[in-house]
Design a protein around this motif. Structure first.
Motif, PDB file in Angstrom:
ATOM      1  N   GLN A  90      39.127  53.781  39.149  1.00 32.04           N
ATOM      2  CA  GLN A  90      39.655  52.482  38.748  1.00 32.04           C
ATOM      3  C   GLN A  90      38.521  51.482  38.532  1.00 32.04           C
ATOM      4  O   GLN A  90      37.407  51.691  38.989  1.00 32.04           O
ATOM      5  CB  GLN A  90      40.585  51.935  39.845  1.00 32.04           C
ATOM      6  CG  GLN A  90      41.790  52.795  40.111  1.00 32.04           C
ATOM      7  CD  GLN A  90      42.659  52.213  41.212  1.00 32.04           C
ATOM      8  OE1 GLN A  90      42.758  51.000  41.370  1.00 32.04           O
ATOM      9  NE2 GLN A  90      43.296  53.087  41.979  1.00 32.04           N
ATOM     10  N   LEU A  91      38.847  50.419  37.833  1.00 36.66           N
ATOM     11  CA  LEU A  91      37.947  49.281  37.713  1.00 36.66           C
ATOM     12  C   LEU A  91      38.033  48.525  39.032  1.00 36.66           C
ATOM     13  O   LEU A  91      39.128  48.198  39.495  1.00 36.66           O
ATOM     14  CB  LEU A  91      38.385  48.390  36.554  1.00 36.66           C
ATOM     15  CG  LEU A  91      37.538  47.166  36.248  1.00 36.66           C
ATOM     16  CD1 LEU A  91      36.137  47.578  35.806  1.00 36.66           C
ATOM     17  CD2 LEU A  91      38.211  46.332  35.167  1.00 36.66           C
ATOM     18  N   VAL A  92      36.870  48.273  39.664  1.00 36.29           N
ATOM     19  CA  VAL A  92      36.864  47.692  41.011  1.00 36.29           C
ATOM     20  C   VAL A  92      35.903  46.510  41.069  1.00 36.29           C
ATOM     21  O   VAL A  92      34.782  46.590  40.584  1.00 36.29           O
ATOM     22  CB  VAL A  92      36.431  48.756  42.063  1.00 36.29           C
ATOM     23  CG1 VAL A  92      36.373  48.159  43.456  1.00 36.29           C
ATOM     24  CG2 VAL A  92      37.357  49.963  42.030  1.00 36.29           C
ATOM     25  N   PRO A 122      40.237  43.907  40.066  1.00 39.42           N
ATOM     26  CA  PRO A 122      39.985  42.580  39.479  1.00 39.42           C
ATOM     27  C   PRO A 122      41.287  41.920  39.036  1.00 39.42           C
ATOM     28  O   PRO A 122      42.213  42.597  38.588  1.00 39.42           O
ATOM     29  CB  PRO A 122      39.107  42.866  38.267  1.00 39.42           C
ATOM     30  CG  PRO A 122      38.642  44.262  38.417  1.00 39.42           C
ATOM     31  CD  PRO A 122      39.614  44.967  39.306  1.00 39.42           C
ATOM     32  N   GLU A 123      41.351  40.605  39.194  1.00 41.05           N
ATOM     33  CA  GLU A 123      42.496  39.868  38.692  1.00 41.05           C
ATOM     34  C   GLU A 123      42.345  39.721  37.182  1.00 41.05           C
ATOM     35  O   GLU A 123      41.232  39.591  36.676  1.00 41.05           O
ATOM     36  CB  GLU A 123      42.570  38.492  39.352  1.00 41.05           C
ATOM     37  CG  GLU A 123      42.872  38.566  40.830  1.00 41.05           C
ATOM     38  CD  GLU A 123      43.015  37.199  41.450  1.00 41.05           C
ATOM     39  OE1 GLU A 123      43.196  36.202  40.718  1.00 41.05           O
ATOM     40  OE2 GLU A 123      42.945  37.135  42.682  1.00 41.05           O
ATOM     41  N   PRO A 124      43.465  39.734  36.464  1.00 47.48           N
ATOM     42  CA  PRO A 124      43.356  39.559  35.008  1.00 47.48           C
ATOM     43  C   PRO A 124      42.838  38.171  34.659  1.00 47.48           C
ATOM     44  O   PRO A 124      43.051  37.217  35.401  1.00 47.48           O
ATOM     45  CB  PRO A 124      44.793  39.753  34.511  1.00 47.48           C
ATOM     46  CG  PRO A 124      45.666  39.740  35.706  1.00 47.48           C
ATOM     47  CD  PRO A 124      44.812  39.909  36.922  1.00 47.48           C
ATOM     48  N   ASN A 125      42.150  38.089  33.531  1.00 48.17           N
ATOM     49  CA  ASN A 125      41.656  36.794  33.054  1.00 48.17           C
ATOM     50  C   ASN A 125      42.844  35.897  32.727  1.00 48.17           C
ATOM     51  O   ASN A 125      43.892  36.371  32.284  1.00 48.17           O
ATOM     52  CB  ASN A 125      40.815  36.962  31.793  1.00 48.17           C
ATOM     53  CG  ASN A 125      39.512  37.657  32.079  1.00 48.17           C
ATOM     54  OD1 ASN A 125      38.977  37.563  33.178  1.00 48.17           O
ATOM     55  ND2 ASN A 125      38.989  38.354  31.098  1.00 48.17           N
ATOM     56  N   LEU A 126      42.680  34.594  32.916  1.00 52.20           N
ATOM     57  CA  LEU A 126      43.757  33.662  32.593  1.00 52.20           C
ATOM     58  C   LEU A 126      44.144  33.754  31.130  1.00 52.20           C
ATOM     59  O   LEU A 126      45.303  33.656  30.779  1.00 52.20           O
ATOM     60  CB  LEU A 126      43.340  32.232  32.943  1.00 52.20           C
ATOM     61  CG  LEU A 126      43.230  31.938  34.445  1.00 52.20           C
ATOM     62  CD1 LEU A 126      42.738  30.503  34.647  1.00 52.20           C
ATOM     63  CD2 LEU A 126      44.562  32.118  35.128  1.00 52.20           C
TER      64      LEU A 126
END
Length: 130
Positions: A90-92, A122-126
């Motif tokens: 996963q992307l971490v 990671p949280e998604p970009n706004l």
């Protein structure tokens, strides 16, 4: 919800476990630093840059053992924590916090560093939420 684990000074612990007191200089005076990194496709992106910046910051704070925070240290701790948290492939997002161990009012009692590695998705970009 599954337990999330951290690495505190080489010990894998549940994230919610208390690891230091209010007397710690990092909590009391912000006596430390951090690096946030991205783990993608089995690699820590810009690892050499992060490592160099961390070591320079540790030297500026007069912390000991800066040479121990090398590429092997980063990779081994991060990969172990990613496996423990079932995030392989996963992307971490990685956060490494390094801080002065112990207390002291005007002067620290020690220049020995402690560290905490944390991993998260990671949280998604706004802008991606629109």
């Amino acid at each position: 919800m599954p337990t999330t684990y951290i690495n505190f000074n080489g010990n894998i612990l549940p994230e919610e476990q208390e690891i230091f007191s209010i007397e710690n200089r990092a909590v009391r005076y912000g006596d430390g630093l951090f690096e946030t990194m991205l783990f993608k496709d089995g690699e820590i992106r810009f690892l050499a840059f992060h490592m160099e910046r961390l070591q320079k910051g540790m030297l500026a704070l007069h912390l000991e053992d800066t040479n121990l925070y090398d590429e092997f240290f980063f990779r081994s701790k991060v990969e172990e924590l990613i496996r423990k948290n079932n995030m392989v492939g996963q992307l971490v997002r990685i956060r490494l916090t390094v801080f002065r161990n112990g207390g002291g009012l005007y002067s620290p009692h020690s220049n020995k560093p402690s560290y905490v590695f944390q991993v998260a998705k990671p949280e998604p970009n706004l802008k991606d939420k629109k």
